[in-house]
Write a protein that holds these residues in place. Structure first.
Motif, PDB file in Angstrom:
ATOM      1  N   SER A  42       0.830  -1.211   0.000  1.00  0.00           N
ATOM      2  CA  SER A  42       0.000   0.000   0.000  1.00  0.00           C
ATOM      3  C   SER A  42       0.866   1.263   0.000  1.00  0.00           C
ATOM      4  N   LYS A  43       2.037   1.185   0.628  1.00  0.00           N
ATOM      5  CA  LYS A  43       2.934   2.343   0.618  1.00  0.00           C
ATOM      6  C   LYS A  43       3.422   2.609  -0.794  1.00  0.00           C
ATOM      7  N   SER A  44       3.778   1.578  -1.525  1.00  0.00           N
ATOM      8  CA  SER A  44       4.196   1.754  -2.921  1.00  0.00           C
ATOM      9  C   SER A  44       3.089   2.411  -3.729  1.00  0.00           C
ATOM     10  N   SER A  45       1.858   1.960  -3.505  1.00  0.00           N
ATOM     11  CA  SER A  45       0.725   2.518  -4.231  1.00  0.00           C
ATOM     12  C   SER A  45       0.522   3.991  -3.891  1.00  0.00           C
ATOM     13  N   ARG A  46       0.632   4.322  -2.613  1.00  0.00           N
ATOM     14  CA  ARG A  46       0.443   5.716  -2.198  1.00  0.00           C
ATOM     15  C   ARG A  46       1.505   6.620  -2.814  1.00  0.00           C
ATOM     16  N   ILE A  47       2.730   6.127  -2.891  1.00  0.00           N
ATOM     17  CA  ILE A  47       3.812   6.918  -3.485  1.00  0.00           C
ATOM     18  C   ILE A  47       3.575   7.095  -4.984  1.00  0.00           C
ATOM     19  N   GLU A  48       3.195   6.015  -5.670  1.00  0.00           N
ATOM     20  CA  GLU A  48       2.994   6.075  -7.120  1.00  0.00           C
ATOM     21  C   GLU A  48       1.812   6.961  -7.504  1.00  0.00           C
ATOM     22  N   HIS A  49       0.851   7.091  -6.617  1.00  0.00           N
ATOM     23  CA  HIS A  49      -0.327   7.913  -6.904  1.00  0.00           C
ATOM     24  C   HIS A  49      -0.237   9.290  -6.242  1.00  0.00           C
ATOM     25  N   ALA A  50       0.974   9.640  -5.785  1.00  0.00           N
ATOM     26  CA  ALA A  50       1.234  10.956  -5.191  1.00  0.00           C
ATOM     27  C   ALA A  50       0.355  11.241  -3.988  1.00  0.00           C
ATOM     28  N   LYS A  51      -0.038  10.178  -3.281  1.00  0.00           N
ATOM     29  CA  LYS A  51      -0.818  10.361  -2.060  1.00  0.00           C
ATOM     30  C   LYS A  51       0.090  10.581  -0.858  1.00  0.00           C
ATOM     31  N   THR A  52       1.294   9.993  -0.909  1.00  0.00           N
ATOM     32  CA  THR A  52       2.272  10.131   0.159  1.00  0.00           C
ATOM     33  C   THR A  52       3.601  10.567  -0.453  1.00  0.00           C
ATOM     34  N   PRO A  53       4.119  11.751  -0.107  1.00  0.00           N
ATOM     35  CA  PRO A  53       5.416  12.169  -0.648  1.00  0.00           C
ATOM     36  C   PRO A  53       6.523  11.236  -0.150  1.00  0.00           C
ATOM     37  N   PRO A  54       7.384  10.733  -1.028  1.00  0.00           N
ATOM     38  CA  PRO A  54       8.457   9.846  -0.586  1.00  0.00           C
ATOM     39  C   PRO A  54       9.569  10.624   0.110  1.00  0.00           C
TER      40      PRO A  54
END
Length: 284
Positions: A42-54
């Motif tokens: 889910s973290k990978s998904s959030r990063i790829e969809h710009a939901k969570t800044p890496p």
């Protein structure tokens, strides 16, 4: 995700898209990437969809997992730029005001040409100690930051040495209303306006004042500073915005030039300041 500007969000999305492309080019799934990085899918998904800044570490792990560690530095730089485009004051001032004043010293010392427009307060490098103390005290109270106003004022004055030293030029525009806003009381404002008259005499300073009655080629804008025609800092109530894209910098310079057409300079500007000083006694 915290509040952000559309442009900063677009920059973050560009980083997210690039990370996804790197994963796809490596031929691995989001689940496999997560396993290699040691975090949840889910973290990978959030990063790829710009939901969570890496974070920097996230980007390095991502690139290493995809076999391209050499791409990490450029992506980190892009990510940091996106993160710095729009920064809420509560984040910048969470430890007080002194550190924020100090952080601007290198940029001020490096800049040769300043274009400054102020619609609400006297520009920082023209402020007296009393005026700066009153202003920063009100900011600290409003923001609820730690009380380090004395240290912050000292840091602001240290930053302001650029108006007296080095090869710096200041093109400054302020609205006449700035002369009338009574920050710090009558004596503080009188001293501040008197200081403004002395600052005008400096060969490095071009100060224009836009009168209330002047026909306006542009409406009053938010306060902004252009550094060497390369970057712009814009101040809003909630955040500090930094613009470095050439087209955006050009837009603010165009606004400055438009506003400049309505400004008074020299004896006319001094007369506006003298009038504001005279009004201080009449309003007591």
């Amino acid at each position: 995700m915290s509040s952000t500007s559309p442009k900063a969000q677009a920059a973050r999305e560009a980083v997210a898209v690039r990370l996804r492309e790197i994963r796809l080019d490596a031929g691995i799934t989001a689940r496999e990437l997560a396993a290699r990085c040691g975090w949840s899918e889910s973290k990978s998904s959030r990063i790829e969809h710009a939901k969570t800044p890496p974070s920097d570490a996230d980007i390095r792990s991502w690139c290493a997992a995809c076999g391209v560690p050499g791409l990490a530095d450029d992506l980190i730089a892009s990510n940091r730029q996106a993160d710095s485009m729009y920064v809420q004051w509560k984040r910048l001032q969470r430890t007080g005001l002194r550190r924020l004043q100090e952080s601007g010293v290198p940029l001020y010392e490096q800049t040769r040409q300043f274009h400054v427009y102020c619609s609400n307060v006297i520009p920082g490098f023209f402020q007296t100690q009393e005026y700066a103390t009153a202003l920063l005290t009100s900011i600290a109270r409003f923001r609820g930051t730690p009380d380090d106003v004395t240290e912050a004022v000292a840091a602001r004055f240290k930053r302001s040495h650029v108006i007296h030293e080095g090869d710096h030029r200041f093109a400054v525009l302020i609205e006449e209303s700035v002369l009338r806003y009574r920050i710090g009381g009558t004596e503080a404002m009188a001293a501040q306006l008197g200081h403004l008259l002395s600052v005008m005499a400096l060969p490095s300073v071009s100060l224009g004042i836009i009168p209330f009655t002047a026909p306006r080629p542009a409406w009053p804008l938010e306060t902004f500073t252009v550094f060497d025609r390369q970057r712009v800092h814009v101040e809003t109530l909630s955040a500090a915005i930094k613009e470095t894209q050439p087209s955006d910098v050009a837009l603010y310079l165009k606004a400055f030039d438009n506003l400049k057409q309505a400004a008074s300079y020299g004896p006319d500007a001094r007369a506006l300041i003298a009038s504001a000083i005279g009004l201080l006694d009449s309003r007591d």
